[in-house]
Design a protein around this motif. Structure first.
Motif, PDB file in Angstrom:
ATOM      1  N   VAL A 173     -36.467 128.848  49.990  1.00 11.12           N
ATOM      2  CA  VAL A 173     -35.272 129.353  49.336  1.00 11.12           C
ATOM      3  C   VAL A 173     -35.552 129.659  47.868  1.00 11.12           C
ATOM      4  CG1 VAL A 173     -32.922 128.766  48.654  1.00 11.12           C
ATOM      5  CG2 VAL A 173     -33.756 128.150  50.912  1.00 11.12           C
ATOM      6  N   LEU A 174     -36.237 128.734  47.232  1.00 12.31           N
ATOM      7  CA  LEU A 174     -36.518 128.877  45.803  1.00 12.31           C
ATOM      8  C   LEU A 174     -37.873 128.239  45.550  1.00 12.31           C
ATOM      9  CD1 LEU A 174     -35.027 129.786  43.158  1.00 12.31           C
ATOM     10  CD2 LEU A 174     -34.446 127.396  42.834  1.00 12.31           C
ATOM     11  N   TYR A 175     -38.798 129.012  45.077  1.00  2.47           N
ATOM     12  CA  TYR A 175     -40.123 128.444  44.848  1.00  2.47           C
ATOM     13  C   TYR A 175     -40.674 128.976  43.537  1.00  2.47           C
ATOM     14  CZ  TYR A 175     -42.053 132.896  46.500  1.00  2.47           C
ATOM     15  OH  TYR A 175     -42.351 134.214  46.649  1.00  2.47           O
ATOM     16  N   GLY A 176     -41.816 128.431  43.192  1.00  2.20           N
ATOM     17  CA  GLY A 176     -42.384 128.759  41.896  1.00  2.20           C
ATOM     18  C   GLY A 176     -41.736 127.995  40.756  1.00  2.20           C
ATOM     19  N   LEU A 177     -41.104 126.862  41.067  1.00  2.00           N
ATOM     20  CA  LEU A 177     -40.483 126.064  40.015  1.00  2.00           C
ATOM     21  C   LEU A 177     -41.562 125.476  39.101  1.00  2.00           C
ATOM     22  CD1 LEU A 177     -37.741 124.131  42.013  1.00  2.00           C
ATOM     23  CD2 LEU A 177     -37.387 125.957  40.361  1.00  2.00           C
ATOM     24  N   PRO A 178     -41.413 125.609  37.787  1.00  2.00           N
ATOM     25  CA  PRO A 178     -42.436 125.074  36.886  1.00  2.00           C
ATOM     26  C   PRO A 178     -42.478 123.554  36.954  1.00  2.00           C
ATOM     27  CG  PRO A 178     -41.003 126.659  35.755  1.00  2.00           C
ATOM     28  CD  PRO A 178     -40.363 126.359  37.068  1.00  2.00           C
ATOM     29  N   ALA A 179     -43.641 122.991  36.753  1.00  2.00           N
ATOM     30  CA  ALA A 179     -43.777 121.531  36.726  1.00  2.00           C
ATOM     31  C   ALA A 179     -43.213 120.946  35.446  1.00  2.00           C
ATOM     32  CB  ALA A 179     -45.246 121.136  36.877  1.00  2.00           C
ATOM     33  N   ILE A 180     -43.230 121.738  34.365  1.00  2.00           N
ATOM     34  CA  ILE A 180     -42.732 121.262  33.072  1.00  2.00           C
ATOM     35  C   ILE A 180     -41.846 122.341  32.474  1.00  2.00           C
ATOM     36  CG2 ILE A 180     -43.351 120.546  30.737  1.00  2.00           C
ATOM     37  CD1 ILE A 180     -45.979 119.501  31.821  1.00  2.00           C
ATOM     38  N   LEU A 181     -40.678 121.925  31.980  1.00  2.00           N
ATOM     39  CA  LEU A 181     -39.751 122.816  31.290  1.00  2.00           C
ATOM     40  C   LEU A 181     -39.484 122.282  29.898  1.00  2.00           C
ATOM     41  CD1 LEU A 181     -37.109 123.488  34.094  1.00  2.00           C
ATOM     42  CD2 LEU A 181     -38.718 125.150  33.159  1.00  2.00           C
ATOM     43  N   SER A 182     -39.363 123.177  28.937  1.00  2.00           N
ATOM     44  CA  SER A 182     -39.011 122.763  27.582  1.00  2.00           C
ATOM     45  C   SER A 182     -37.509 122.546  27.512  1.00  2.00           C
ATOM     46  CB  SER A 182     -39.435 123.820  26.572  1.00  2.00           C
ATOM     47  OG  SER A 182     -38.913 123.516  25.290  1.00  2.00           O
ATOM     48  N   VAL A 183     -37.109 121.423  26.933  1.00  2.00           N
ATOM     49  CA  VAL A 183     -35.676 121.152  26.768  1.00  2.00           C
ATOM     50  C   VAL A 183     -35.023 122.217  25.903  1.00  2.00           C
ATOM     51  CG1 VAL A 183     -34.028 119.540  25.723  1.00  2.00           C
ATOM     52  CG2 VAL A 183     -35.876 118.670  27.160  1.00  2.00           C
ATOM     53  N   ALA A 184     -35.794 122.786  24.959  1.00  2.00           N
ATOM     54  CA  ALA A 184     -35.249 123.813  24.064  1.00  2.00           C
ATOM     55  C   ALA A 184     -35.316 125.202  24.677  1.00  2.00           C
ATOM     56  CB  ALA A 184     -36.007 123.787  22.737  1.00  2.00           C
ATOM     57  N   GLY A 185     -35.927 125.331  25.871  1.00  2.00           N
ATOM     58  CA  GLY A 185     -36.111 126.645  26.477  1.00  2.00           C
ATOM     59  C   GLY A 185     -34.864 127.185  27.142  1.00  2.00           C
ATOM     60  N   HIS A 186     -35.056 128.395  27.717  1.00  2.00           N
ATOM     61  CA  HIS A 186     -33.953 129.095  28.385  1.00  2.00           C
ATOM     62  C   HIS A 186     -34.191 129.022  29.886  1.00  2.00           C
ATOM     63  CE1 HIS A 186     -30.707 131.914  29.004  1.00  2.00           C
ATOM     64  NE2 HIS A 186     -31.517 132.757  29.653  1.00  2.00           N
ATOM     65  N   SER A 187     -33.581 128.009  30.522  1.00  2.00           N
ATOM     66  CA  SER A 187     -33.666 127.836  31.963  1.00  2.00           C
ATOM     67  C   SER A 187     -32.398 127.131  32.401  1.00  2.00           C
ATOM     68  CB  SER A 187     -34.901 127.005  32.348  1.00  2.00           C
ATOM     69  OG  SER A 187     -34.772 125.682  31.860  1.00  2.00           O
ATOM     70  N   PRO A 188     -32.001 127.283  33.684  1.00  2.00           N
ATOM     71  CA  PRO A 188     -30.792 126.580  34.130  1.00  2.00           C
ATOM     72  C   PRO A 188     -30.864 125.077  33.894  1.00  2.00           C
ATOM     73  CG  PRO A 188     -31.438 128.239  35.726  1.00  2.00           C
ATOM     74  CD  PRO A 188     -32.536 128.184  34.713  1.00  2.00           C
ATOM     75  N   ALA A 189     -32.031 124.468  34.172  1.00  2.00           N
ATOM     76  CA  ALA A 189     -32.156 123.022  34.001  1.00  2.00           C
ATOM     77  C   ALA A 189     -32.015 122.623  32.538  1.00  2.00           C
ATOM     78  CB  ALA A 189     -33.497 122.546  34.551  1.00  2.00           C
TER      79      ALA A 189
END
Length: 810
Positions: free
Chosen positions: A37-53
């Motif tokens: 359904v949804l793949y390619g999720l990054p292992a690490i996201l920046s808290v200051a970045g632009h992502s839903p999480a």
């Protein structure tokens, strides 16, 4: 990464990100479900970045994206949150919806949960509410795991434990009809085949463990619901007998007028609530020790000991419920200063009695019947806030369908309640409630005697002019019977106070009954105005005349609080102990008589001694200084050593020091301690014998003039002469025998007292007409003085009146 099948309210995939690197990054800790359904999720996201999480984590609010909004989001910044469709995969991006839900709040920001599913129109309002509740379940699991990791705020990836509750489902309950729409996973958790579920909430409630039923009923009964979300851990019994912990989180929808309408809830297999090996061992030990506990106090002591150290609590108290009071049966720490003022003000024996009227929050929790947890900063009345300013747990102790007691657990510093801790408290409450009921059945006679003894002892000691008195009473802990120790402080006339302590032979309900009768008799004889030796002699004759084989010992001290003169009588009792102002401590060497109830014509010598201001007078029973392991001489010596080294300024603390550390006791302990401070100035006294002569009143007036002028009392002279005339006239006209008059001048008042041989008290007339020839005397006295009254004396009475002084008298 976990590849288990996942499906919940339209979501087919779930990913858990946890905060890391000083709150600057979100690390992927678990991914489960249909990764197509949804793949390619990054292992690490920046808290200051632009992502839903990241956006949801920063805002602290859920972010819901429809397929179109998701596509736009990805196009804006595909680097931070790439979303692609596998080549040849039948799924289309135009049908995928996504939710990003923050985990934790406030100081517990744990991470973010991503859910996605093939929902072309986006998640419905009900699905969103249920998925938000599901995120709360995930956060609870993260908190439980984080609690086991020292020095970490949240767990990292690859913990070897699933963070996503796979076995879980949702339900929607219509409160008006009781109809419930339940997910298949809910029925599977309960062990109910779908064909056996009739859509009624009662069918599911029947699976719950009875002890947890009150908390569940608070959710399904509309009149007990609040619109805020609720959470609960409860146990169910599956058809195969398996006991399982489930976690429930729910949200209540209300009508515009505030009436609850629906409950949306999420149920999951709460594996994180299963007790650890240490908790299982603790519960097993507590269960085994409670099985052998025979008294209410023993049960309470075991519960307190089982909870305080494992929970790191600052205070733990267990008490029984009476209609208007909480009768504390065990607490830790034992020092009164560690507890709120409303507790200390009622600290008249080993434990305090707390008025329930001062603890309205506790009353509400008891009516609800389930555990209440109050976080730091909660608005509570002082009597509860002082128990747990950093966090407070109120555990009603249920048994046989009623509340038999309550346990309070409080923390001084900030404390957050973890799920494992909640489960331990719940189990302990159930065990303690059942043990209290068993103890009641075993020692019903003991409890009856204890209640009698408690009701007959003075609840509070009077405030004394020129001194401070404190008392302590500790019942025996060995065996089920109670003894007959008692104490009393009796204010008498003209600044005298009687201090009494006694001990009835034996340990039984009969001993407690005799104790109450003897205390009442001694008080009655003392208030009548008899001297100490007569009081004790009359009490002795009363006990001899009773149909009992029991005898009693008694110590009696009549102390003039103004003069410091003490008259001491003892009947087979231990002598008082004096600590002089210079620290010298001695056991008073006074002659004594036999115990009460032995010889009807026994004599009881009276010894007189003077007390200097700053002296401590201690009266005690032998339970404090003598036992099978402690000789009497050694016990008295220890008490003298404690008194000699003590600071007399803190009478209450000194009394606690004398009785603290008393472990298992074969006998009751009663302690009465007085710190004599003395009054500012000693009063002046003068006595006149009124002879029955034609001019008796005139002679009494002349004596009064001479005396008051010599004392420098001038302004109040006319009022005093008027009062003397009326009181002496009444005594001569209405009584027979000797009449005496006393004048006592203290710092702020003049007291006029007339003694006669008639026991009949004067009665003030209701009304007096102009034609009446008498009856105005007492009305004149009342109008002229600040107070007047009558007290019985041996063979008669005393009528007194007090006139305030308007200037300092020499």
């Amino acid at each position: 990464m976990n590849r288990h099948r996942f499906a919940f309210c339209g979501a087919e995939l779930a990913a858990v990100y946890v905060v890391a690197e000083q709150d600057s990054e979100l690390h992927l800790a678990e991914l489960t479900g249909n990764r197509g359904v949804l793949y390619g999720l990054p292992a690490i996201l920046s808290v200051a970045g632009h992502s839903p999480a990241a956006n949801a984590f920063r805002s602290g609010r859920p972010l819901w994206l429809t397929p179109m909004e998701l596509a736009t989001f990805v196009e804006d910044d595909p680097h931070h949150f790439p979303t692609r469709v596998r080549d040849g995969d039948p799924h289309s991006p135009a049908r995928i919806s996504l939710g990003a839900l923050p985990l934790g709040h406030g100081d517990q920001e744990l991470g973010c949960l991503i859910v996605a599913g093939e929902v072309g129109d986006g998640f419905s309002a009900d699905d969103r509410s249920l998925l938000e509740l599901y995120a709360d379940q995930v956060a609870a699991g993260l908190e439980a795991v984080a609690a086991r990791l020292t020095g970490r705020k949240a767990p990292q990836a690859h913990l070897g434990q699933s963070l996503v509750p796979h076995q879980g489902g949702a339900f929607i309950l219509e409160l008006g009809t009781g109809r419930m729409e339940a997910h298949a996973n809910v029925l599977e958790l309960l062990g109910l085949p779908p064909e056996q579920f009739d859509g009624q909430v009662e069918t599911l409630l029947a699976c719950a463990v009875p002890d947890d039923m009150p908390a569940l009923m608070a959710i399904v009964e509309p009149d007990r619901l609040a619109a805020a979300g609720q959470q609960l851990a409860f146990r169910i019994r599956r058809p195969n007998g398996e006991l399982r912990w489930l976690g429930l989180r729910c949200r209540v929808e209300v009508e515009p007028d505030g009436t609850p309408q629906r409950v949306l809830g999420v149920v999951a297999d709460a594996t994180y609530l299963r007790p650890s090996a240490d908790e299982v061992s603790l519960v097993q030990r507590l269960s085994a020790t409670l099985a052998g506990a025979a008294t209410i106090r023993e049960v309470s002591r075991l519960v307190v000991a089982a909870l305080r150290e494992p929970l790191g609590a600052s205070r733990v108290a267990v008490g029984e419920l009476e209609p208007e009071r909480l009768i504390v049966t065990a607490l830790d720490p034992p020092e009164p200063d560690a507890w709120p003022e409303v507790w200390r003000s009622e600290w008249r024996s080993e434990w305090p009695d707390v008025p329930l009227g001062d603890l309205s929050t506790l009353q509400s929790a008891l009516r609800g019947g389930h555990m209440s947890l109050w976080p730091p900063g909660a608005v509570l009345e002082p009597g509860l806030l002082g128990v747990g300013p950093g966090g407070l747990a109120v555990l009603p102790l249920p048994a046989e369908g009623r509340m038999v007691g309550v346990c309070l657990v409080g923390w001084e510093t900030e404390h957050r309640f973890g799920p494992e801790e909640r489960s331990l408290l719940t189990v302990t409450a159930g065990l303690a409630g059942q043990a209290l009921v068993r103890a009641h059945a075993l020692d019903a006679g003991h409890e009856l005697s204890t209640m009698l003894q408690r009701s007959l002892l003075p609840r509070k000691l009077p405030e004394l002019p020129g001194g401070v008195a404190v008392a302590r009473y500790l019942p025996a802990t060995a065996g089920l019977e109670v003894g007959g120790d008692w104490y009393d402080v009796i204010p008498l006339r003209e600044g005298h106070v009687a201090f009494v302590i006694g001990d009835v032979q034996g340990h039984s309900a009969a001993a407690a009954t005799i104790m109450g009768q003897m205390r009442t008799a001694v008080r009655a004889y003392a208030v009548e105005g008899h001297p100490p030796d007569v009081v004790v002699a009359r009490a002795n004759r009363l006990l001899v005349g009773m149909e009992t084989d029991l005898f009693a010992t008694c110590g009696y001290v009549d102390l003039d609080m103004e003069e410091g003169i003490a008259r001491v009588v003892r009947a087979g009792h231990l002598p008082p102990i004096l600590r002089h102002p210079d620290g010298l401590t001695e056991v008073m060497a006074i002659e004594g008589g036999p115990p009460l109830g032995v010889l009807a014509d026994a004599e009881f010598p009276m010894t007189e001694t003077g007390l200097a201001p700053g002296t401590l007078l201690v009266m005690l029973t032998d339970g404090l200084v003598e036992s099978a392991k402690l000789p009497l001489e050694e016990g008295m010596r220890r008490v003298c050593e404690v008194l000699a080294a003590a600071d007399p300024a803190g009478a209450g603390g000194l009394a606690d020091e004398l009785v603290v550390g008393e472990g298992r006791r074969d006998d009751d302990v009663a302690l009465l301690l007085l710190r004599y401070d003395g009054t500012e100035g000693r009063p002046k006294r003068s006595h006149w014998t009124v002879w029955r002569l034609p001019k008796a009143v005139m002679h009494a007036r002349r004596f009064t003039v001479r005396t008051l002028r010599s004392w420098g009392v001038v302004e109040e002279l006319d009022a005093a002469l008027l009062v003397v005339s009326e009181l002496v006239t009444n005594a001569i006209a209405h009584t027979q025998g000797e009449v005496g008059m006393d004048l006592i001048l203290s710092a702020d008042r003049l007291r006029i007292a007339v003694n006669d041989a008639s026991p009949r008290s004067p009665v003030k007339p209701v009304s007096v007409s102009w034609e009446s020839t008498g009856g105005r005397g007492l009305l004149i006295v009342e109008a002229t003085t600040m107070a007047w009254g009558s007290v019985p004396l041996s063979g008669g009475k005393q009528v007194w009146a007090e006139i305030p002084l308007h200037r300092a008298s020499g």
